[in-house]
Design a protein around this motif. Structure first.
Motif, PDB file in Angstrom:
ATOM      1  N   SER A 283       0.857  -1.189   0.000  1.00  0.00           N
ATOM      2  CA  SER A 283       0.000   0.000   0.000  1.00  0.00           C
ATOM      3  C   SER A 283       0.888   1.232   0.000  1.00  0.00           C
ATOM      4  CB  SER A 283      -0.917   0.006   1.229  1.00  0.00           C
ATOM      5  OG  SER A 283      -0.139   0.167   2.404  1.00  0.00           O
ATOM      6  N   LEU A 284       0.270   2.388  -0.249  1.00  0.00           N
ATOM      7  CA  LEU A 284       1.016   3.643  -0.185  1.00  0.00           C
ATOM      8  C   LEU A 284       1.558   3.876   1.217  1.00  0.00           C
ATOM      9  CD1 LEU A 284       1.947   6.220  -1.567  1.00  0.00           C
ATOM     10  CD2 LEU A 284      -0.287   7.237  -1.050  1.00  0.00           C
ATOM     11  N   THR A 285       0.797   3.469   2.230  1.00  0.00           N
ATOM     12  CA  THR A 285       1.253   3.617   3.613  1.00  0.00           C
ATOM     13  C   THR A 285       2.529   2.825   3.860  1.00  0.00           C
ATOM     14  OG1 THR A 285      -0.992   3.990   4.422  1.00  0.00           O
ATOM     15  CG2 THR A 285       0.639   3.239   6.035  1.00  0.00           C
ATOM     16  N   SER A 286       2.598   1.616   3.322  1.00  0.00           N
ATOM     17  CA  SER A 286       3.789   0.791   3.544  1.00  0.00           C
ATOM     18  C   SER A 286       5.010   1.400   2.862  1.00  0.00           C
ATOM     19  CB  SER A 286       3.559  -0.640   3.052  1.00  0.00           C
ATOM     20  OG  SER A 286       3.346  -0.672   1.658  1.00  0.00           O
ATOM     21  N   ILE A 287       4.814   2.077   1.723  1.00  0.00           N
ATOM     22  CA  ILE A 287       5.930   2.757   1.060  1.00  0.00           C
ATOM     23  C   ILE A 287       6.433   3.911   1.922  1.00  0.00           C
ATOM     24  CG2 ILE A 287       6.611   4.110  -0.955  1.00  0.00           C
ATOM     25  CD1 ILE A 287       4.659   2.481  -2.603  1.00  0.00           C
TER      26      ILE A 287
ATOM     27  N   ALA B 273      10.045  -2.785  -4.895  1.00  0.00           N
ATOM     28  CA  ALA B 273       9.366  -3.021  -6.172  1.00  0.00           C
ATOM     29  C   ALA B 273       8.211  -3.982  -5.954  1.00  0.00           C
ATOM     30  CB  ALA B 273      10.338  -3.593  -7.201  1.00  0.00           C
ATOM     31  N   GLY B 274       7.174  -3.797  -6.740  1.00  0.00           N
ATOM     32  CA  GLY B 274       6.043  -4.707  -6.707  1.00  0.00           C
ATOM     33  C   GLY B 274       6.233  -5.835  -7.702  1.00  0.00           C
ATOM     34  N   PRO B 275       5.198  -6.627  -7.902  1.00  0.00           N
ATOM     35  CA  PRO B 275       5.301  -7.750  -8.840  1.00  0.00           C
ATOM     36  C   PRO B 275       5.245  -7.274 -10.286  1.00  0.00           C
ATOM     37  CG  PRO B 275       3.074  -7.583  -8.008  1.00  0.00           C
ATOM     38  CD  PRO B 275       3.874  -6.556  -7.258  1.00  0.00           C
ATOM     39  N   VAL B 276       5.506  -8.208 -11.207  1.00  0.00           N
ATOM     40  CA  VAL B 276       5.305  -7.970 -12.633  1.00  0.00           C
ATOM     41  C   VAL B 276       4.032  -8.701 -13.042  1.00  0.00           C
ATOM     42  CG1 VAL B 276       6.251  -8.185 -14.948  1.00  0.00           C
ATOM     43  CG2 VAL B 276       7.776  -7.762 -13.012  1.00  0.00           C
TER      44      VAL B 276
ATOM     45  N   ALA C 264      -3.887  -3.972  -8.114  1.00  0.00           N
ATOM     46  CA  ALA C 264      -2.515  -4.455  -7.992  1.00  0.00           C
ATOM     47  C   ALA C 264      -1.747  -3.705  -6.910  1.00  0.00           C
ATOM     48  CB  ALA C 264      -1.792  -4.313  -9.324  1.00  0.00           C
ATOM     49  N   PRO C 265      -0.714  -4.330  -6.340  1.00  0.00           N
ATOM     50  CA  PRO C 265       0.126  -3.645  -5.355  1.00  0.00           C
ATOM     51  C   PRO C 265       0.839  -2.447  -5.986  1.00  0.00           C
ATOM     52  CG  PRO C 265       0.495  -6.025  -5.311  1.00  0.00           C
ATOM     53  CD  PRO C 265      -0.324  -5.735  -6.524  1.00  0.00           C
TER      54      PRO C 265
ATOM     55  N   ASN D  25      -0.644   7.391  -8.317  1.00  0.00           N
ATOM     56  CA  ASN D  25      -0.519   7.245  -6.864  1.00  0.00           C
ATOM     57  C   ASN D  25       0.244   5.975  -6.493  1.00  0.00           C
ATOM     58  OD1 ASN D  25      -1.859   9.602  -6.316  1.00  0.00           O
ATOM     59  ND2 ASN D  25      -3.820   8.649  -5.862  1.00  0.00           N
ATOM     60  N   LYS D  26       0.106   4.955  -7.305  1.00  0.00           N
ATOM     61  CA  LYS D  26       0.794   3.694  -7.019  1.00  0.00           C
ATOM     62  C   LYS D  26       2.122   3.564  -7.763  1.00  0.00           C
ATOM     63  CE  LYS D  26      -3.188   0.701  -6.132  1.00  0.00           C
ATOM     64  NZ  LYS D  26      -3.815  -0.580  -6.532  1.00  0.00           N
TER      65      LYS D  26
END
Length: 387
Positions: free
Chosen positions: A232-236, A270-273, A291-292, A316-317
């Motif tokens: 999530s944006l919070t986790s970033i 980084a998130g997934p592909v 998606a994450p 935003n993501k």
């Protein structure tokens, strides 16, 4: 020669003159030819596809009112050469070829142009420079999948997944199954596949997916618990706080060097592909929304309609959006050799074979994709229904 010719969406098996190879061209006898999703689209939406091709700079795509021999996923054997050839292979040599030729110095897409008849026929003309011998005794039925698997390999290379980064494949039709196979061949450790069809989910598992989900029951994003990646944006934002608190404990270390190094090494969070292999309106927006963050989305499915998504959500993501088309000759060659060396098993994708008289029936069956993935055409078979 016998060929299945489509005109205004209707197939007719008829006798045509055997094509003559021109300068730098080779005539091959077709062993197998796959039915591609592009062929299904071209049968009914040729004019829309031609208009799109024209808008992007290619003016020779087939039109609905033209009579065309479809088929661009083929294998065969060398019959004869045209003028100005190097004659690299003996008559009878098994080969595959990129489906593109030059006619009057103009590129023509084999099987998708009235000037370049395709592989739903006993013979097809290819460019010698684009032709490759089939190694290791690879069966012609499997070699015919070089073209669609090269599309999948190109998409996987564009995704730059890395062995430790999870990959999600949304849609397990032929192209999705190809992507799964190529991800497995590339050594990706975690592959999640999602499709509403039970049959396709079974095929996805056979092609190498680690986790297979029905999206009506389970969200693919919940199928992998990866605590080391932002969700999530919070986790970033929390990652930023945690990093700065640790770095500030080292008063003599210029903390900004750490961030520069991470950027240069492309080693940040980084998130997934994610590989979008459905190609219907709304799927891209669904992926972006669910998606994450920091995901990379590779769009492989061909959507022929206008689509919409929310850019602000992607912003935003920080979603990275890529679009994949085709392959280059090197990727085509590498795919052929991966097939021949057993690094990819294309057998689960092949769910039936028909003769030329069964092409129309195969198209009807493939309109409902619940039971078949890839149907091959054998010009020498008498099969009307897929065997």
């Amino acid at each position: 020669m016998r060929a299945a010719v489509v005109t205004a969406g209707e197939f007719e098996v008829t006798e045509l003159p055997t094509p003559l190879p021109g300068s730098g061209q080779v005539l091959i006898e077709v062993t197998r030819c796959g039915i591609c999703g592009s062929d299904l689209h071209a049968r009914t939406h040729a004019d829309e596809m031609a208009d799109l091709a024209l808008a992007t700079g290619y003016e020779h795509f087939m039109r609905r009112d033209q009579s065309v021999v479809l088929g661009h996923e083929f294998s065969g054997t060398v019959v004869e050469y045209g003028p100005d050839c190097h004659k690299r292979w003996k008559t009878g040599t098994p080969v595959v070829a990129l489906p593109i030729v030059r006619q009057r110095k103009q590129p023509q897409l084999v099987g998708l142009s009235s000037a370049a008849p395709g592989g739903y026929a006993e013979h097809v003309v290819v460019q010698e420079s684009m032709t490759m011998p089939i190694p290791n005794g690879l069966a012609g039925a499997h070699a015919a999948l070089t073209e669609p698997m090269a599309v999948a390999w190109h998409a996987v290379r564009m995704g730059r997944v890395g062995k430790k980064r999870p990959a999600f494949v949304i849609g397990c039709g032929p192209i999705g199954l190809g992507v799964i196979s190529m991800l497995r061949a590339a050594g990706v450790r975690t592959i999640v596949a999602s499709d509403s069809s039970l049959h396709r989910r079974d095929l996805a598992a056979a092609c190498g997916a680690d986790i297979v989900v029905d999206p009506a029951i389970t969200s693919p994003w919940d199928a992998v618990q990866d605590k080391g990646r932002p969700h999530s944006l919070t986790s970033i934002l929390d990652l930023g706080f945690d990093a700065m608190e640790r770095l500030r404990r080292l008063p003599h270390l210029p903390w900004w060097y750490f961030f520069r190094l991470m950027r240069e090494m492309n080693a940040g969070p980084a998130g997934p592909v994610i590989f979008e292999c459905v190609g219907v309106p709304g799927i891209i927006d669904q992926i972006i929304t669910a998606a994450p963050p920091l995901s990379r989305v590779v769009v492989v499915g061909v959507c022929m309609e206008t689509d919409h998504f929310h850019p602000a959500m992607a912003i935003n993501k920080e979603i990275e959006l890529r679009f994949a088309l085709g392959y280059d000759p090197g990727e085509f060659r590498d795919t052929l050799h991966m097939l021949a060396e057993g690094k990819i098993d294309p057998a689960p994708l092949i769910t039936g074979t028909v003769g030329l008289d069964g092409v129309a029936n195969a198209f009807t069956i493939l309109a409902n994709p619940q039971w078949h993935a890839k149907i091959l055409v054998d010009p020498h078979s008498s099969a009307i229904t897929p065997l």
